[in-house]
Structures are given as structure tokens and as C-alpha cells.
Design an enzyme around this catalytic site. Structure first.
Site, PDB file in Angstrom:
ATOM      1  N   ASP A  24       9.512  -4.125  -1.529  1.00 26.59           N
ATOM      2  CA  ASP A  24       9.332  -4.651  -2.885  1.00 26.59           C
ATOM      3  C   ASP A  24       7.944  -5.265  -3.100  1.00 26.59           C
ATOM      4  O   ASP A  24       7.255  -5.624  -2.143  1.00 26.59           O
ATOM      5  CB  ASP A  24      10.364  -5.765  -3.153  1.00 26.59           C
ATOM      6  CG  ASP A  24      11.777  -5.224  -3.302  1.00 26.59           C
ATOM      7  OD1 ASP A  24      11.988  -4.039  -2.995  1.00 26.59           O
ATOM      8  OD2 ASP A  24      12.654  -6.002  -3.699  1.00 26.59           O
ATOM      9  N   HIS A  52       9.227  -6.492   2.084  1.00 28.22           N
ATOM     10  CA  HIS A  52       8.140  -6.553   1.099  1.00 28.22           C
ATOM     11  C   HIS A  52       6.869  -5.975   1.704  1.00 28.22           C
ATOM     12  O   HIS A  52       6.452  -6.446   2.776  1.00 28.22           O
ATOM     13  CB  HIS A  52       7.904  -8.014   0.668  1.00 28.22           C
ATOM     14  CG  HIS A  52       9.082  -8.622  -0.023  1.00 28.22           C
ATOM     15  ND1 HIS A  52      10.140  -9.157   0.678  1.00 28.22           N
ATOM     16  CD2 HIS A  52       9.391  -8.740  -1.336  1.00 28.22           C
ATOM     17  CE1 HIS A  52      11.047  -9.593  -0.193  1.00 28.22           C
ATOM     18  NE2 HIS A  52      10.620  -9.354  -1.419  1.00 28.22           N
TER      19      HIS A  52
END
Ligand code: ZN
Length: 487
Positions: free
Chosen positions: A296, A441
């Protein structure tokens, strides 16, 4: 089993050839070591690890996300190597953060999750000339009550001279004729908006349009724009008001040097492609042991290339939930993710808590982001992950409108919290289960450090890596979700 398409294998090779030609032409020897051809993996091209430059040369965009019991925040900040450019931006952002945290401290007792406070600072960048950029920031604060508060602040910078640009460089504001013409055009642009004109406060409007020196202005996309905060010239229902005046209407009044600089209003180059790598893969074996890795908040100029490299070396396909703002800033990086055959998901434009927004706000966060991601990658993102996993009925409705199922996760690597490669790889290995969706991430170097170990550990446990859409495809369910995992 997962079959690879021959077409897919060719794309990185093409990218490599184009990259090599570019490098030779430019004589940039520093990226050559990264181009060292092939790995031992059946002759497949290896991803090239180089820092990716954005479409706004000299500027870097960083979105910082915080998630605490009392509040969530996502702050998009731009920086460069020029203190003259950076200082005013940094100070404005710090001022927004101070105001937000001040409100929090005063407010005291709001710890219920649905009443968590939220700060979102998003960026809409525009190129206005060869080295001229408008960086339009929007700050949205929610500290309780029915509505949040929105503020807009544009910064205009010349990146050749590495300094801010003042409105008086474009127009001679001392000249009464010029000033009057400007005011008149801006006022007309405001009054022509049907959504705004019924809410205007005439006296405040007259005061604001007749004071060009105080304007919050920007240039780009062939327009000169002036922004007015909520309640500055109109009732709250009008929201932030923007007056757009085409350059052409102002060229007579513009300073000659400025007109020359603005004349080259070239759009930022984004290339789409019809190819949708990895879209048509063989169906999965229902009895298989699958896992979906998800990344992400990117694309990030230095971390994403390292993540791509590790995935390529291990022949792993993953899903990247991109922010529209990051994809717009780093389109080449976004495109490389798609070209490497990974699934592209939408993670909103500027990472707000969407449950704090109205329908219009949610819709524009999801749709603007999808448009920016598609412009950069050539791929329409068809899965959606709301920031912070925050979902309500309005978010579900708009995700359904966008035909993008909501994808959450079942294993949180907590990489954003620990920023520690050992902790991340241990946590994932310990919590993983068949059908898991793993949250990571591609913006933290420690996540890129951990990834080879994470993948090795999962492979040891017999897992095969798929995209979230492949995982969802295992079940006969085409709803909007939210989905956490697949058995
Ligand atoms: Zn996120």
C-alpha cells in the site's frame, strides 16, 4: 497451477532495451550496474533497481500516514534541495498539524473509533511551464461534530531558479487597469458557477476579488485559478470556491516574460497501454495453498523498485494498492509495477479516512485516484482498499458504483509501526494462513529489507503467491465486500 503468459515475459525485456537505449543516449553511467541483464531464473529479465524520478523534476512527494487511537492522519509533503522552495511549504504544513493537534488536546474525551479525529493534507500538482509548477495543497480536518474543515493553499515554484513565484511576477498589480481586469475576470468566473452563485456573500466577495495581492492562486492546465476557503466568500454549502480563468483571457495583461514562460504549457506525459499484464491467467486449483501479498501507499521512488526486484527474483506476483497522488507524481514507477505483471489496486487519492467525508468527497477520492492510476499505468484499478480499512455504507455504495470490490487484509505485517525487517518477517511467518491477504507498504526501506525473508519463509511453508483478484476468483462471489481473506 499458475501459468505464465509468454507475452508477459517479454515486457520487462522491452523495458530493458528501451532503458538501455536511453541510458546510452544520455550517457548516464550511474544506472548501468543495475542493468546487468538476467538472473538465474530461466533467463527472465531482472527488474532494474534505480531511483525513479517523478514527473516534477527536482521535487519529491512523500505521504506520511499515522494511525493512533485518538486520530488518523495522512500528510502529503513536497520537498526539494532548495530551502527557499521547501520552507514555506513545510511551515504551512506544520501550521495545519499544530492547529489539528491543538484541537485534539482541547477536545479531550473522544476516543470512540468512529469519532476518531482525522487530518488529511493532499496535493494536486500542475505543471505550468517548462520549470514552473503549481503545488495546490488541500487540508481537511475533522475533530468531531458533523463537518470537517477544508483549507486550500497553492505554492507556485520555479524549479530552474529554485524559488517561489509571486503573482506580481505574472501581472503588474500596481497598474490599476491590470488589477481591475483581473478582478473582473475572477469575479465573472465565480458568478458563472451554478453550484456557487446562490450562496455568495456579496460584500465579502467584492472585498476578496478586489485584493489580488492576497489571492491564493495557481496556474496550470491552461488556466489561472484563484481559490477561496470555505466561508471566505460564500456560505458553507458552496465549499471551497475556485475561479478558473483561461490564460487566453489574460494574455493581454500578463507580463511579457511571464507569458513566454507560461506559453509552454505542456501536459505531463503519461502513456497508457491496452495490455493488461497478468489479467488473463489460468484459474487456481481450489485445493491450492495460496497467499496474496499486498503493498500500500506507493509507488515510492526508491522502495518500490527494490520490492519489484525481489518479487521478480522470486517469480512472485503481488497486488499494489496505489495512492492516486503518488501515481500521478511517479507515473513511470507506477507503470513499471503494472508492466511487471502485478495487480494494480486503488487506495484513494490522498489517503483520507473516507468515513469522515460526504458522498461527493468519497466519490472524488476514489474516482480521481482511479483516473490518475489509469493515466500512469494504462490499467484501470478494479480492486479498492480504503485507507485505514475504514468502511461505512457510503464507502461501500461508491465502491460498488466503481465496480471495485473492497479488499481489506487478514495479516497485518505492522511494517509501518515496527519499521523493522526482523519483526516483519517473523510476524508474517507466524500469522499466515491459506487464503491470507497480507498487508505491507512499499514506502518503508525496512519492508524492502524484509521481503526476501518473508517470501523465503512462505515458500518454505508451501505457499503459492497470487493477486487478490485471483484469490477472490476462487469463490463464486462477486459482491463489493469488504473481503479480508479467502479460505
Ligand atoms: Zn494506506
Amino acid at each position: 497451477m499458475l501459468k505464465k503468459k509468454v507475452k508477459w515475459l517479454h515486457i520487462p525485456l522491452w523495458g530493458l532495451l528501451v532503458g538501455l537505449a536511453t541510458v546510452l543516449l544520455l550517457g548516464l553511467s550511474l544506472v548501468l550496474p543495475g542493468l546487468s541483464g538476467k538472473d538465474g531464473n530461466g533467463g527472465k529479465a531482472k527488474a532494474v533497481v534505480t531511483e525513479q524520478k517523478g514527473v516534477f523534476p527536482g521535487l519529491d512527494l512523500k505521504t506520511t500516514v499515522e494511525d493512533t487511537d485518538a486520530y488518523t492522519s495522512a500528510v502529503s509533503a513536497v520537498s526539494s534541495d532548495s530551502e527557499q522552495v521547501d520552507a514555506p511549504i513545510r511551515e504551512w504544513i506544520a501550521e495545519q498539524e499544530r492547529a489539528f493537534h491543538g484541537e485534539l488536546d482541547d477536545g479531550g474525551k473522544k476516543s470512540k473509533k468512529e469519532q476518531r479525529a482525522h487530518l488529511n493534507i493532499g496535493l494536486d500538482p500542475k505543471q505550468a511551464g517548462e520549470s514552473l509548477y503549481s503545488l495546490v495543497f488541500t487540508s481537511y480536518q475533522f475533530t468531531g461534530g458533523a463537518n470537517g474543515m477544508t483549507k486550500v493553499k497553492p505554492f507556485i515554484v520555479d524549479m530552474r531558479e529554485k524559488r517561489p513565484v509571486a503573482l506580481s511576477e505574472l501581472f503588474d498589480l500596481e497598474d490599476p487597469e491590470t488589477a481591475a481586469a483581473l478582478s473582473e475576470k475572477v469575479e465573472a468566473a465565480i458568478k458563472s458557477q451554478s453550484k456557487v452563485k446562490d450562496y455568495l456573500f456579496d460584500d465579502l466577495l467584492a472585498m476578496a476579488v478586489n485584493d489580488p495581492a492576497a489571492w491564493k492562486w495557481a496556474i496550470g492546465d491552461g488556466m489561472f485559478s484563484v481559490y477561496f476557503d470555505e466561508y471566505e466568500i460564500a456560505a458553507g454549502a458552496a465549499g471551497v470556491v475556485r475561479a478558473d480563468v483561461p490564460y487566453g483571457d489574460l494574455s493581454l495583461f500578463m507580463e511579457p516574460d511571464a507569458a513566454a514562460r507560461l506559453g509552454v504549457d505542456k501536459p505531463s506525459g503519461t502513456i497508457g497501454s491496452d495490455a493488461r499484464p497478468g489479467a488473463d491467467v489460468a484459474p487456481l486449483d481450489p485445493a491450492g495453498k495460496y497467499i496474496a501479498l499486498t503493498f500500500d501507499d506507493g509507488p515510492h521512488p526508491t522502495v518500490t523498485p527494490r520490492v519489484l526486484d525481489t518479487l521478480a527474483q522470486n517469480d512472485v506476483r503481488a497486488t499494489f494498492f496505489m495512492l492516486g497522488s503518488q501515481a500521478e507524481f511517479y507515473p513511470d514507477m507506477a507503470r513499471r509495477v503494472a508492466e511487471a505483471g502485478h495487480e494494480i489496486g486503488n487506495h484513494s487519492d490522498s489517503h483520507p479516512d473516507l468515513t469522515k467525508y460526504g458522498m461527493d468527497g468519497i466519490r472524488s477520492q476514489i474516482k480521481d485516484s482511479a483516473r490518475k492510476i489509469e493515466a500512469a499505468t494504462g490499467v484501470r484499478p478494479d480492486v479498492f482498499r480504503p485507507p485505514y480499512g475504514a468502511v461505512n455504507d457510503a464507502v461501500k455504495q461508491i465502491a460498488a458504483e466503481s465496480h471495485a470490490p473492497i479488499i481489506l487484509w487478514s495479516v497485518d505485517s505492522l511494517d509501518w509501526k515496527s519499521r523493522n525487517a526482523d519483526a516483519v518477517s517473523r510476524l508474517v511467518a507466524g500469522k499466515v494462513h491459506p487464503g491470507a491477504i497480507v498487508l505491507m507498504h512499499d514506502i518503508h526501506a525496512s519492508t524492502a529489507d524484509a521481503l526476501p525473508r518473508v517470501i523465503a519463509g512462505l515458500k518454505q511453508q508451501g505457499y503459492q503467491f497470487v493477486t487478490v483478484s485471483q484469490l477472490l476468483g476462487l469463490a463464486e462471489d462477486s459482491g463489493v465486500g469488504p473481503y479480508f481473506y479467502r479460505e
